[in-house]
Design an enzyme around this catalytic site. Structure first.
Site, PDB file in Angstrom:
ATOM      1  N   LYS A   9       0.831  -1.214   0.000  1.00 39.86           N
ATOM      2  CA  LYS A   9       0.000   0.000   0.000  1.00 39.86           C
ATOM      3  C   LYS A   9       0.865   1.265   0.000  1.00 39.86           C
ATOM      4  CE  LYS A   9      -4.110  -2.102   2.092  1.00 39.86           C
ATOM      5  NZ  LYS A   9      -5.144  -1.990   3.158  1.00 39.86           N
ATOM      6  N   TYR A  49     -12.345  -1.543  -4.120  1.00 39.94           N
ATOM      7  CA  TYR A  49     -12.911  -1.683  -2.773  1.00 39.94           C
ATOM      8  C   TYR A  49     -14.434  -1.539  -2.764  1.00 39.94           C
ATOM      9  CZ  TYR A  49      -8.359  -1.848  -0.458  1.00 39.94           C
ATOM     10  OH  TYR A  49      -7.124  -2.236  -0.014  1.00 39.94           O
ATOM     11  N   PHE A  57     -15.731   4.123   6.389  1.00 40.04           N
ATOM     12  CA  PHE A  57     -14.344   4.474   6.060  1.00 40.04           C
ATOM     13  C   PHE A  57     -14.052   4.428   4.557  1.00 40.04           C
ATOM     14  CE2 PHE A  57     -14.399  -0.086   7.232  1.00 40.04           C
ATOM     15  CZ  PHE A  57     -13.853  -0.660   6.075  1.00 40.04           C
ATOM     16  N   ARG A  85      -2.783 -14.314   4.537  1.00 38.91           N
ATOM     17  CA  ARG A  85      -3.592 -13.673   5.587  1.00 38.91           C
ATOM     18  C   ARG A  85      -2.905 -13.829   6.956  1.00 38.91           C
ATOM     19  NH1 ARG A  85      -7.543 -10.189   4.021  1.00 38.91           N
ATOM     20  NH2 ARG A  85      -8.353 -10.472   6.126  1.00 38.91           N
ATOM     21  N   THR A  91      -6.205  -6.631  10.587  1.00 36.37           N
ATOM     22  CA  THR A  91      -6.427  -5.342   9.922  1.00 36.37           C
ATOM     23  C   THR A  91      -5.874  -4.191  10.758  1.00 36.37           C
ATOM     24  OG1 THR A  91      -8.483  -6.283   9.055  1.00 36.37           O
ATOM     25  CG2 THR A  91      -8.204  -3.892   8.852  1.00 36.37           C
ATOM     26  N   ARG A 102       1.929  -6.497   9.186  1.00 41.91           N
ATOM     27  CA  ARG A 102       1.255  -5.306   9.721  1.00 41.91           C
ATOM     28  C   ARG A 102       1.816  -4.902  11.091  1.00 41.91           C
ATOM     29  NH1 ARG A 102      -4.796  -6.683   7.401  1.00 41.91           N
ATOM     30  NH2 ARG A 102      -4.636  -5.414   5.508  1.00 41.91           N
ATOM     31  N   ASN A 112      -2.312   0.327   6.649  1.00 46.83           N
ATOM     32  CA  ASN A 112      -1.907  -0.927   7.285  1.00 46.83           C
ATOM     33  C   ASN A 112      -1.022  -1.799   6.379  1.00 46.83           C
ATOM     34  OD1 ASN A 112      -3.878  -1.759   5.581  1.00 46.83           O
ATOM     35  ND2 ASN A 112      -5.189  -2.697   7.128  1.00 46.83           N
ATOM     36  N   HIS A 115      -2.350  -5.203   1.394  1.00 46.53           N
ATOM     37  CA  HIS A 115      -3.624  -5.880   1.152  1.00 46.53           C
ATOM     38  C   HIS A 115      -3.335  -7.365   0.953  1.00 46.53           C
ATOM     39  CE1 HIS A 115      -7.535  -6.809  -0.682  1.00 46.53           C
ATOM     40  NE2 HIS A 115      -6.859  -7.494  -1.584  1.00 46.53           N
ATOM     41  N   GLU A 126      -9.190 -10.362  -8.092  1.00 45.65           N
ATOM     42  CA  GLU A 126      -8.272  -9.250  -7.810  1.00 45.65           C
ATOM     43  C   GLU A 126      -6.999  -9.328  -8.650  1.00 45.65           C
ATOM     44  OE1 GLU A 126      -9.851  -8.521  -3.237  1.00 45.65           O
ATOM     45  OE2 GLU A 126      -7.798  -9.214  -3.544  1.00 45.65           O
TER      46      GLU A 126
HETATM   47  P1  GDP Z   1      -8.321  -6.510   5.427  1.00 41.17           P
HETATM   48  O1  GDP Z   1      -8.891  -7.700   4.676  1.00 41.17           O
HETATM   49  O2  GDP Z   1      -7.611  -6.909   6.697  1.00 41.17           O
HETATM   50  O3  GDP Z   1      -7.472  -5.616   4.543  1.00 41.17           O
HETATM   51  O4  GDP Z   1      -9.554  -5.619   5.954  1.00 41.17           O
HETATM   52  P2  GDP Z   1     -10.952  -5.179   5.286  1.00 41.17           P
HETATM   53  O5  GDP Z   1     -11.210  -5.918   4.005  1.00 41.17           O
HETATM   54  O6  GDP Z   1     -11.988  -5.261   6.365  1.00 41.17           O
HETATM   55  O7  GDP Z   1     -10.749  -3.623   4.971  1.00 41.17           O
HETATM   56  C1  GDP Z   1     -10.082  -3.189   3.814  1.00 41.17           C
HETATM   57  C2  GDP Z   1      -9.166  -2.050   4.170  1.00 41.17           C
HETATM   58  O8  GDP Z   1      -9.951  -0.939   4.621  1.00 41.17           O
HETATM   59  C3  GDP Z   1      -8.203  -2.324   5.335  1.00 41.17           C
HETATM   60  O9  GDP Z   1      -7.062  -3.058   4.959  1.00 41.17           O
HETATM   61  C4  GDP Z   1      -7.874  -0.919   5.789  1.00 41.17           C
HETATM   62  O10 GDP Z   1      -6.922  -0.282   4.914  1.00 41.17           O
HETATM   63  C5  GDP Z   1      -9.224  -0.228   5.627  1.00 41.17           C
HETATM   64  N1  GDP Z   1     -10.025  -0.272   6.875  1.00 41.17           N
HETATM   65  C6  GDP Z   1     -10.617  -1.360   7.440  1.00 41.17           C
HETATM   66  N2  GDP Z   1     -11.278  -1.035   8.564  1.00 41.17           N
HETATM   67  C7  GDP Z   1     -11.112   0.307   8.714  1.00 41.17           C
HETATM   68  C8  GDP Z   1     -11.566   1.256   9.676  1.00 41.17           C
HETATM   69  O11 GDP Z   1     -12.271   0.929  10.645  1.00 41.17           O
HETATM   70  N3  GDP Z   1     -11.194   2.569   9.482  1.00 41.17           N
HETATM   71  C9  GDP Z   1     -10.431   2.968   8.405  1.00 41.17           C
HETATM   72  N4  GDP Z   1     -10.121   4.271   8.285  1.00 41.17           N
HETATM   73  N5  GDP Z   1      -9.985   2.098   7.483  1.00 41.17           N
HETATM   74  C10 GDP Z   1     -10.308   0.787   7.625  1.00 41.17           C
END
Ligand code: GDP
Length: 141
Positions: A9, A49, A57, A85, A91, A102, A112, A115, A126
């Site tokens: 990222k 996304y 968010f 993962r 996350t 992370r 973070n 991805h 993807e």
């Molecule tokens: P991942 O699979 O661990 O990447 O998590 P998700 O698919 O739930 O979310 C996608 C991405 O959105 C995450 O990797 C973060 O960059 C962002 N994100 C997730 N949860 C939050 C949140 O609560 N706040 C903010 N600002 N960003 C978030």
């Protein structure tokens, strides 16, 4: 062998951590089959996304992901989706296990570091978002 996608990222690329993250993944047995460096457009980040479009968010995530260059990386390994993962960590970096990517490189729940596709089916979708079939085949051993 299974395929998956990571994106290094914008926070990681800006901080100069891309090489360390790829080295970490190679040490974990992943082969890099294709890599690009690009700055996502708003339309691309929104589309990538889209599953999160109702989340509070979403706009902030799109801003972050378009803020500078990122690096999509096509990876292969046995059990690649699940292993990425695990190596990636939770996350929220505050909740990520010690030694995960992370925990080492992320600075917030949004910035973070990387991805990782969350299923083999999504990995195929993807990978196809960033790489052609020809590019993926060309990079295989
Ligand atoms: P991942 O699979 O661990 O990447 O998590 P998700 O698919 O739930 O979310 C996608 C991405 O959105 C995450 O990797 C973060 O960059 C962002 N994100 C997730 N949860 C939050 C949140 O609560 N706040 C903010 N600002 N960003 C978030």
């Amino acid at each position: 062998m299974e395929a998956t996608l990571t994106i290094i990222k914008p926070d990681s690329v800006a901080a100069g951590n891309a090489g360390n993250i790829i080295a970490h993944l190679e040490r974990e047995g992943f082969k890099v089959t294709a890599v690009k460096k690009l700055t996502l457009s708003q339309a691309q980040a929104r589309a990538f996304y889209e599953v999160h479009k109702e989340r509070p968010f979403y706009d902030s995530l799109v801003e972050f992901m378009t803020s500078g260059p990122s690096m999509p990386v096509a990876l292969e390994r046995d059990n690649a989706v699940k292993h990425l993962r695990a190596v990636m960590g939770a996350t929220n970096p505050a909740e990520a296990d010690q030694g995960t990517i992370r925990s080492l490189y992320a600075t917030s729940i949004e910035a973070n570091a990387i991805h990782g596709s969350d299923s083999a089916e999504n990995a195929q979708i993807e990978l196809g978002f960033f790489f052609s079939r020809a590019e993926l085949l060309a990079g295989r051993g």
